[in-house]
Design an enzyme around this catalytic site. Structure first.
Site, PDB file in Angstrom:
ATOM      1  N   HIS A  31       0.814  -1.220   0.000  1.00 49.97           N
ATOM      2  CA  HIS A  31       0.000   0.000   0.000  1.00 49.97           C
ATOM      3  C   HIS A  31       0.847   1.269   0.000  1.00 49.97           C
ATOM      4  O   HIS A  31       0.340   2.349  -0.292  1.00 49.97           O
ATOM      5  CB  HIS A  31      -0.936   0.007   1.212  1.00 49.97           C
ATOM      6  CG  HIS A  31      -2.028  -1.024   1.103  1.00 49.97           C
ATOM      7  ND1 HIS A  31      -3.310  -0.694   0.754  1.00 49.97           N
ATOM      8  CD2 HIS A  31      -2.011  -2.372   1.259  1.00 49.97           C
ATOM      9  CE1 HIS A  31      -4.055  -1.795   0.720  1.00 49.97           C
ATOM     10  NE2 HIS A  31      -3.281  -2.828   1.024  1.00 49.97           N
ATOM     11  N   ASP A  69       3.624   9.662  -0.675  1.00 50.83           N
ATOM     12  CA  ASP A  69       2.442   8.911  -0.241  1.00 50.83           C
ATOM     13  C   ASP A  69       2.169   7.811  -1.269  1.00 50.83           C
ATOM     14  O   ASP A  69       2.262   8.071  -2.476  1.00 50.83           O
ATOM     15  CB  ASP A  69       1.230   9.867  -0.163  1.00 50.83           C
ATOM     16  CG  ASP A  69       0.203   9.436   0.876  1.00 50.83           C
ATOM     17  OD1 ASP A  69       0.175   8.240   1.222  1.00 50.83           O
ATOM     18  OD2 ASP A  69      -0.575  10.305   1.327  1.00 50.83           O
TER      19      ASP A  69
HETATM   20  C1  GDG Z   1      -2.220   4.124   3.416  1.00 48.59           C
HETATM   21  C2  GDG Z   1      -1.177   4.753   2.484  1.00 48.59           C
HETATM   22  C3  GDG Z   1      -2.836   4.612   0.627  1.00 48.59           C
HETATM   23  C4  GDG Z   1      -9.097  10.450   7.434  1.00 48.59           C
HETATM   24  N1  GDG Z   1      -9.564  11.234   8.397  1.00 48.59           N
HETATM   25  C5  GDG Z   1     -10.763  10.767   8.736  1.00 48.59           C
HETATM   26  C6  GDG Z   1     -11.028   9.647   7.956  1.00 48.59           C
HETATM   27  N2  GDG Z   1      -9.976   9.459   7.171  1.00 48.59           N
HETATM   28  C7  GDG Z   1      -9.875   8.393   6.163  1.00 48.59           C
HETATM   29  C8  GDG Z   1      -9.919   9.008   4.787  1.00 48.59           C
HETATM   30  C9  GDG Z   1      -9.203   7.974   3.940  1.00 48.59           C
HETATM   31  C10 GDG Z   1      -8.244   7.334   4.942  1.00 48.59           C
HETATM   32  O1  GDG Z   1      -8.634   7.737   6.239  1.00 48.59           O
HETATM   33  C11 GDG Z   1      -6.817   7.823   4.741  1.00 48.59           C
HETATM   34  O2  GDG Z   1      -6.310   7.197   3.585  1.00 48.59           O
HETATM   35  P1  GDG Z   1      -5.040   7.761   2.818  1.00 48.59           P
HETATM   36  O3  GDG Z   1      -4.919   7.028   1.555  1.00 48.59           O
HETATM   37  O4  GDG Z   1      -5.199   9.224   2.601  1.00 48.59           O
HETATM   38  O5  GDG Z   1      -3.784   7.563   3.775  1.00 48.59           O
HETATM   39  P2  GDG Z   1      -3.147   6.422   4.780  1.00 48.59           P
HETATM   40  O6  GDG Z   1      -3.930   6.286   6.016  1.00 48.59           O
HETATM   41  O7  GDG Z   1      -1.739   6.861   4.992  1.00 48.59           O
HETATM   42  O8  GDG Z   1      -3.187   5.037   3.955  1.00 48.59           O
HETATM   43  C12 GDG Z   1      -1.878   5.540   1.383  1.00 48.59           C
HETATM   44  C13 GDG Z   1      -3.744   3.845   1.579  1.00 48.59           C
HETATM   45  O9  GDG Z   1      -2.989   3.181   2.592  1.00 48.59           O
HETATM   46  C14 GDG Z   1      -4.567   2.792   0.842  1.00 48.59           C
HETATM   47  O10 GDG Z   1      -3.772   1.901   0.139  1.00 48.59           O
HETATM   48  O11 GDG Z   1      -3.640   5.410  -0.206  1.00 48.59           O
HETATM   49  O12 GDG Z   1      -0.919   6.076   0.489  1.00 48.59           O
HETATM   50  O13 GDG Z   1      -0.283   5.611   3.222  1.00 48.59           O
HETATM   51  O14 GDG Z   1     -10.079   7.002   3.471  1.00 48.59           O
HETATM   52  O15 GDG Z   1     -11.264   9.204   4.455  1.00 48.59           O
HETATM   53  N3  GDG Z   1     -12.171   8.936   8.042  1.00 48.59           N
HETATM   54  C15 GDG Z   1     -13.092   9.357   8.943  1.00 48.59           C
HETATM   55  N4  GDG Z   1     -12.884  10.436   9.758  1.00 48.59           N
HETATM   56  C16 GDG Z   1     -11.747  11.163   9.695  1.00 48.59           C
HETATM   57  O16 GDG Z   1     -11.575  12.122  10.446  1.00 48.59           O
HETATM   58  N5  GDG Z   1     -14.258   8.701   9.043  1.00 48.59           N
END
Ligand code: GDG
Length: 452
Positions: A156, A363
């Site tokens: 990921h 990222d």
């Molecule tokens: C890893 C990789 C890759 C965030 N704040 C809230 C909330 N979120 C949810 C978002 C989104 C998720 O968390 C974050 O996903 P990201 O992709 O931005 O980042 P990572 O957590 O670092 O994820 C990344 C991912 O894995 C998938 O393969 O994209 O690059 O680092 O879905 O919506 N959700 C809620 N409240 C919040 O305050 N409900």
């Protein structure tokens, strides 16, 4: 008949509530559970609690296979090697990765435990689908235990350039572990190419960017960008309830224009970068202070790891400094929320934001960028996006920035606030087309197709 799938991930897709369990929210869970509901399957992972694990149980039609971790293992395997060594190393060594033998040993031991737990529930011909950087040794271990199953691995996070990966003292063992797979999936072409080069440099095997040779086997290298459940987010954004929340938010923020950031509080996400850029913007265009507000949602993350305490302190110091110098009793330029929001509220933030600012230094994908696009039903809104995130490969019509170029980020924020409506709508339309035509279900299907 469809093959059975055994998912192996650090965490189970459920969490404890009182005496029972509920499905955890999250992209991976919502992408993979439909696959397991359509056909028999199991999920191997940790419950999130230290100590002995409960026996296998079924939740929402999926067999849950808990793997126990004790406090020392959480320190060494999880906080230590996974998040103090691999995480920074794979994100371009933005923070110095620490290499400790007393972290490596539990990493090996815990990977071995996951491999054994998976081996125990796999049947001949099944697919084992292993996820992410915490479990890179599992494919190799599992192949030795169960040569009669198909093994897929999905990373990921980024895979770093070979020159950076070179520092890893256990690089041979890690490559050997990953190459136990039949298919290794990456978020981007860049990650796949970096991996192929690491195989050529640090193993005796040969590799093209699509196929690696490992002993007498071939390992397929695949690019499979993860995505979101676009339809669900778009329809959440369309509810009356969301419109009410948007109106309330806007009025609470003084009907100013909103620049939004939403991230786990992680040093890779460039939260500090965008605060400095916003500060520069206010320096250069003091008029913005009247009608622009910066909202940052920072979700607590890995609070047991030292570098995460540091980033929290430095972000909060910056917020305090900007508000202290530029704010008044009635008007704070930055609204900072430390904590996670319910999904309905998060969608309202996306729908209310005129500009979404996503500036990670590196990222793997970044789903927040895609979620913002999904929530913009009327094609309004501008996405400012770092070049160094996986989603930049798909969301090219965003305003792309190098997050290390502060002046440019500040200029781009200004440009985003002043982009002609038609131009903004044209860009958003193109991006919406992409997130509609490539969802998390397409991602899961592409990964399964490569394995079957
Ligand atoms: C890893 C990789 C890759 C965030 N704040 C809230 C909330 N979120 C949810 C978002 C989104 C998720 O968390 C974050 O996903 P990201 O992709 O931005 O980042 P990572 O957590 O670092 O994820 C990344 C991912 O894995 C998938 O393969 O994209 O690059 O680092 O879905 O919506 N959700 C809620 N409240 C919040 O305050 N409900």
């Amino acid at each position: 008949m469809l093959q059975r799938i055994v998912v192996v991930a650090n965490r189970l897709p459920v969490r404890r509530v009182g005496d029972g369990w509920e499905t955890s929210p999250g992209g991976l869970v919502s992408a993979v559970t439909p696959l397991l509901v359509d056909r028999p399957g199991s999920w191997v992972g940790w419950t999130g609690d230290a100590g002995p694990a409960p026996a296998r149980f079924v939740h929402a039609g999926i067999e849950q296979v808990p793997v126990p971790l004790d406090e020392d293992e959480i320190d060494g395997f999880y906080s230590g090697f996974s998040n103090g060594t691999i995480w920074p190393l794979y994100h371009d060594a933005i923070r110095p990765p620490e290499f400790h033998r007393h972290w490596w040993r539990p990493y090996v031991a815990v990977n071995e435990r996951y491999a054994h737990a998976a081996a125990a529930v796999l049947q001949p011909g099944d697919i084992a689908w292993i996820h992410d950087y915490q479990l890179q040794l599992v494919p190799g271990m599992l192949r030795r235990l169960r040569p009669d199953v198909k093994i897929g691995f999905f990373l990921h996070i980024p895979f770093p350039p070979a020159e950076i990966f070179a520092r890893m003292p256990w690089r041979g063992a890690i490559l050997d572990g990953l190459l136990g797979s039949d298919v290794i999936g990456f978020q981007t072409r860049l990650a796949r190419h970096n991996f192929a080069r690491a195989v050529r440099y640090y193993t005796p095997g040969r590799a093209t960017t699509r196929l690696a040779q490992h002993h007498d086997r071939e390992v397929q290298l695949q690019t499979a960008p993860i995505s979101i459940d676009t339809e669900r987010l778009t329809s959440l954004a369309a509810t009356e309830e969301t419109s009410r929340r948007v109106a309330r938010l806007q009025s609470e923020l003084g009907n100013r224009r909103i620049i939004l950031g939403v991230d786990r509080l992680d040093y890779t996400k460039g939260i500090d970068v965008r605060l400095r850029a916003f500060d520069t913007l206010l320096d250069e265009h003091p008029e913005c202070q009247e009608d622009v507000v910066f909202v940052q949602v920072a979700v607590p993350s890995r609070t047991g790891v030292g570098q995460y305490q540091n980033i929290r302190e430095s972000v909060e110091l910056q917020v305090g400094r900007i508000n202290g110098l530029r704010g008044t009793v009635h008007r704070q330029p930055v609204h900072y929320h430390y904590g996670s929001l319910p999904i309905e509220e998060l969608i309202a933030y996306y729908a209310a934001a005129d500009v979404m600012c996503v500036t990670p230094l590196r990222d793997g994908m970044n789903l927040v960028a895609k979620e913002y696009v999904a929530a913009r039903r009327d094609d309004s809104g501008v996405l400012v996006l770092s070049e160094f995130v996986g989603s930049a490969e798909e969301l090219k019509p965003a305003l792309l920035v190098n997050p290390y170029d502060l002046d440019r980020v500040a200029d781009t924020l200004w440009k985003a606030l002043h982009l002609p409506e038609a131009e903004a709508a044209r860009r958003m339309r193109l991006m919406r087309r992409r997130v509609r035509s490539h969802t998390v279900f397409d991602w899961a299907r592409a990964c399964m197709d490569a394995l079957t």
